[in-house]
Design an enzyme around this catalytic site. Structure first.
Site, PDB file in Angstrom:
ATOM      1  NE  ARG A 287     -10.840  -0.555   0.861  1.00  0.00           N
ATOM      2  CZ  ARG A 287      -9.993   0.414   1.236  1.00  0.00           C
ATOM      3  NH1 ARG A 287      -9.187   0.223   2.261  1.00  0.00           N
ATOM      4  NH2 ARG A 287      -9.977   1.573   0.595  1.00  0.00           N
TER       5      ARG A 287
ATOM      6  CG  HIS B 189     -10.205   1.214   7.821  1.00  0.00           C
ATOM      7  ND1 HIS B 189     -11.090   0.724   6.900  1.00  0.00           N
ATOM      8  CD2 HIS B 189      -9.180   1.736   7.087  1.00  0.00           C
ATOM      9  CE1 HIS B 189     -10.640   0.941   5.674  1.00  0.00           C
ATOM     10  NE2 HIS B 189      -9.475   1.553   5.770  1.00  0.00           N
TER      11      HIS B 189
HETATM   12  P1  NAP Z   1      -1.471   0.277  -5.701  1.00  0.00           P
HETATM   13  O1  NAP Z   1      -0.330   1.231  -5.811  1.00  0.00           O
HETATM   14  O2  NAP Z   1      -2.529   0.290  -6.745  1.00  0.00           O
HETATM   15  O3  NAP Z   1      -0.834  -1.192  -5.612  1.00  0.00           O
HETATM   16  C1  NAP Z   1      -1.584  -2.355  -5.731  1.00  0.00           C
HETATM   17  C2  NAP Z   1      -0.645  -3.545  -5.862  1.00  0.00           C
HETATM   18  O4  NAP Z   1      -1.418  -4.764  -5.915  1.00  0.00           O
HETATM   19  C3  NAP Z   1       0.183  -3.519  -7.155  1.00  0.00           C
HETATM   20  O5  NAP Z   1       1.481  -3.994  -6.896  1.00  0.00           O
HETATM   21  C4  NAP Z   1      -0.550  -4.506  -8.063  1.00  0.00           C
HETATM   22  O6  NAP Z   1       0.274  -5.133  -9.021  1.00  0.00           O
HETATM   23  C5  NAP Z   1      -1.039  -5.517  -7.061  1.00  0.00           C
HETATM   24  N1  NAP Z   1      -2.199  -6.264  -7.577  1.00  0.00           N
HETATM   25  C6  NAP Z   1      -3.428  -5.780  -7.886  1.00  0.00           C
HETATM   26  N2  NAP Z   1      -4.222  -6.765  -8.345  1.00  0.00           N
HETATM   27  C7  NAP Z   1      -3.454  -7.887  -8.351  1.00  0.00           C
HETATM   28  C8  NAP Z   1      -3.698  -9.232  -8.732  1.00  0.00           C
HETATM   29  N3  NAP Z   1      -4.895  -9.628  -9.214  1.00  0.00           N
HETATM   30  N4  NAP Z   1      -2.688 -10.109  -8.596  1.00  0.00           N
HETATM   31  C9  NAP Z   1      -1.492  -9.729  -8.144  1.00  0.00           C
HETATM   32  N5  NAP Z   1      -1.200  -8.461  -7.751  1.00  0.00           N
HETATM   33  C10 NAP Z   1      -2.170  -7.562  -7.861  1.00  0.00           C
HETATM   34  O7  NAP Z   1      -2.210   0.460  -4.308  1.00  0.00           O
HETATM   35  P2  NAP Z   1      -1.637   1.107  -2.944  1.00  0.00           P
HETATM   36  O8  NAP Z   1      -1.637   2.585  -3.018  1.00  0.00           O
HETATM   37  O9  NAP Z   1      -0.365   0.425  -2.606  1.00  0.00           O
HETATM   38  O10 NAP Z   1      -2.801   0.665  -1.918  1.00  0.00           O
HETATM   39  C11 NAP Z   1      -3.089  -0.703  -1.703  1.00  0.00           C
HETATM   40  C12 NAP Z   1      -4.390  -0.871  -0.932  1.00  0.00           C
HETATM   41  O11 NAP Z   1      -4.207  -0.516   0.437  1.00  0.00           O
HETATM   42  C13 NAP Z   1      -5.547   0.040  -1.354  1.00  0.00           C
HETATM   43  O12 NAP Z   1      -6.202  -0.452  -2.507  1.00  0.00           O
HETATM   44  C14 NAP Z   1      -6.444   0.015  -0.142  1.00  0.00           C
HETATM   45  O13 NAP Z   1      -7.372  -1.062  -0.257  1.00  0.00           O
HETATM   46  C15 NAP Z   1      -5.473  -0.281   1.009  1.00  0.00           C
HETATM   47  N6  NAP Z   1      -5.384   0.846   1.967  1.00  0.00           N
HETATM   48  C16 NAP Z   1      -5.743   0.637   3.271  1.00  0.00           C
HETATM   49  C17 NAP Z   1      -5.628   1.672   4.191  1.00  0.00           C
HETATM   50  C18 NAP Z   1      -5.925   1.455   5.657  1.00  0.00           C
HETATM   51  O14 NAP Z   1      -5.982   2.426   6.417  1.00  0.00           O
HETATM   52  N7  NAP Z   1      -6.108   0.238   6.114  1.00  0.00           N
HETATM   53  C19 NAP Z   1      -5.143   2.926   3.776  1.00  0.00           C
HETATM   54  C20 NAP Z   1      -4.781   3.090   2.441  1.00  0.00           C
HETATM   55  C21 NAP Z   1      -4.896   2.047   1.545  1.00  0.00           C
HETATM   56  P3  NAP Z   1       0.937  -4.279 -10.234  1.00  0.00           P
HETATM   57  O15 NAP Z   1       1.862  -3.298  -9.586  1.00  0.00           O
HETATM   58  O16 NAP Z   1       1.676  -5.289 -11.015  1.00  0.00           O
HETATM   59  O17 NAP Z   1      -0.198  -3.608 -10.950  1.00  0.00           O
END
Ligand code: NAP
Length: 310
Positions: free
Chosen positions: A225, A273
């Site tokens: 983001r 994006h």
């Molecule tokens: P996810 O499965 O919820 O994974 C989030 C990761 O971040 C987890 O490993 C979590 O740790 C870690 N995390 C969260 N808060 C933290 C903190 N305060 N300190 C340390 N680690 C932290 O999410 P995802 O499905 O992989 O997606 C990730 C992000 O990608 C989305 O939220 C979105 O913003 C972005 N995204 C972007 C696009 C694009 O087109 N650019 C598309 C899709 C998604 P834990 O595992 O220990 O909980």
């Protein structure tokens, strides 16, 4: 007495017809509708960034399915605390993220942009071979997408570190976690990939202080983001040489304003994006599976933990 048909409502600023048709294939008996103010109540909603009025009016929902992995836009709304919110888990985005990050990483480390410039003027210069050990890749966020990206990068024989809230076990990836280990993670990272969710804890996490702790000549790939990044700090660190360059898919303001310096910066690559697009067939298949599980009283994965913000 026959059970009432399931009611599913769609609310997103995109052409609803292909989505409704795909839902119709999965649930031929269901009542499908596109949300408008005054629309009848539904059991399930498929949404992207719905307005507050949607939640104010739709008070009979059993679950809300977000058409993306990130729920930061959804959590800005005032939503009944007991209503389950479900995010997309991969649904075809993982492979796209792996492609995007590997492309940006390889383009930088194998100097493809240099060769493209040389080719335009007919120059033939061979660089020294790449030593992968000099380019440790650190991935912020080892969740669904971060793990997929980390595995893809590890398969290219780069050293890989991951940082998350809780410890992880991913083959070929050194897991660090928590604020205590962030400095060690940054100090060992040369190519930084951001795949964190946007939460109050992670907003502005990529700033002058954290980015200055990366190895000198670091490279930033942000696919999470825009609000994770303090953009002026990135520009200053690019100018000082602390950052060698950046590939940025997300921005604080989208579309990126025409006058923004990122557009014209010679060492910044901007994409609109598109790193992980929502794929209709995979998304509907995943949502349909979860609706069936909920109807059968079974547990589902991908429930948003509102206290954590993701
Ligand atoms: P996810 O499965 O919820 O994974 C989030 C990761 O971040 C987890 O490993 C979590 O740790 C870690 N995390 C969260 N808060 C933290 C903190 N305060 N300190 C340390 N680690 C932290 O999410 P995802 O499905 O992989 O997606 C990730 C992000 O990608 C989305 O939220 C979105 O913003 C972005 N995204 C972007 C696009 C694009 O087109 N650019 C598309 C899709 C998604 P834990 O595992 O220990 O909980």
């Amino acid at each position: 007495m026959q059970a009432a048909p399931m009611r599913i409502i769609f609310c997103a600023a995109t052409d609803p017809q292909p989505w409704l048709e795909a839902l119709r294939q999965e649930f031929p008996q269901a009542q499908l509708a596109v949300w408008h103010s005054g629309a009848p109540p539904a059991d399930y909603a498929v949404v992207w960034a719905p307005p507050q009025q949607f939640f104010d009016e739709q008070t009979q929902l059993k679950a809300v399915f977000n058409m993306g992995a990130g729920v930061d836009a959804l959590l800005k709304r005032d939503i009944a605390p007991q209503l389950p919110l479900v995010r997309l888990s991969d649904a075809g985005m993982g492979v796209q993220m792996a492609e995007y990050v590997c492309h940006a990483l390889i383009r930088h480390t194998r100097q493809f942009d240099v060769f493209e410039a040389q080719a335009r003027t007919g120059q033939w210069h061979e660089p020294v071979p790449l030593e992968r050990a000099h380019y440790p890749v650190g991935i912020l966020g080892l969740g669904v997408l971060g793990e997929r990206v980390a595995s893809a990068v590890a398969a290219l024989d780069f050293p890989v570190l991951g940082w998350s809230r809780s410890p992880k076990q991913v083959a070929g990836v050194r897991s660090l976690c928590g604020m205590d280990q962030l400095p060690a993670f940054l100090a060992q990272t040369r190519v930084l990939v951001n795949l964190l969710p946007l939460t109050p804890e992670t907003e502005n996490i990529l700033n002058r202080s954290t980015l200055s702790q990366l190895q000198a000549g670091a490279y930033l790939i942000n696919v999470a983001r825009g609000r994770h990044v303090v953009e002026e700090d990135v520009l200053a660190l690019l100018d000082s040489g602390q950052l060698a360059g950046a590939t940025l898919d997300v921005f604080r303001t989208e579309p990126l304003p025409p006058a923004h310096p990122f557009w014209r910066h010679p060492r910044v690559t901007v994409t609109p994006h598109i790193a992980g697009r929502t794929m209709l067939p995979e998304t509907i298949a995943q949502i349909a599976g979860k609706v069936r599980a909920l109807e059968a009283g079974l547990p589902i994965e991908g429930l948003v933990d509102r206290s954590r913000g993701y």
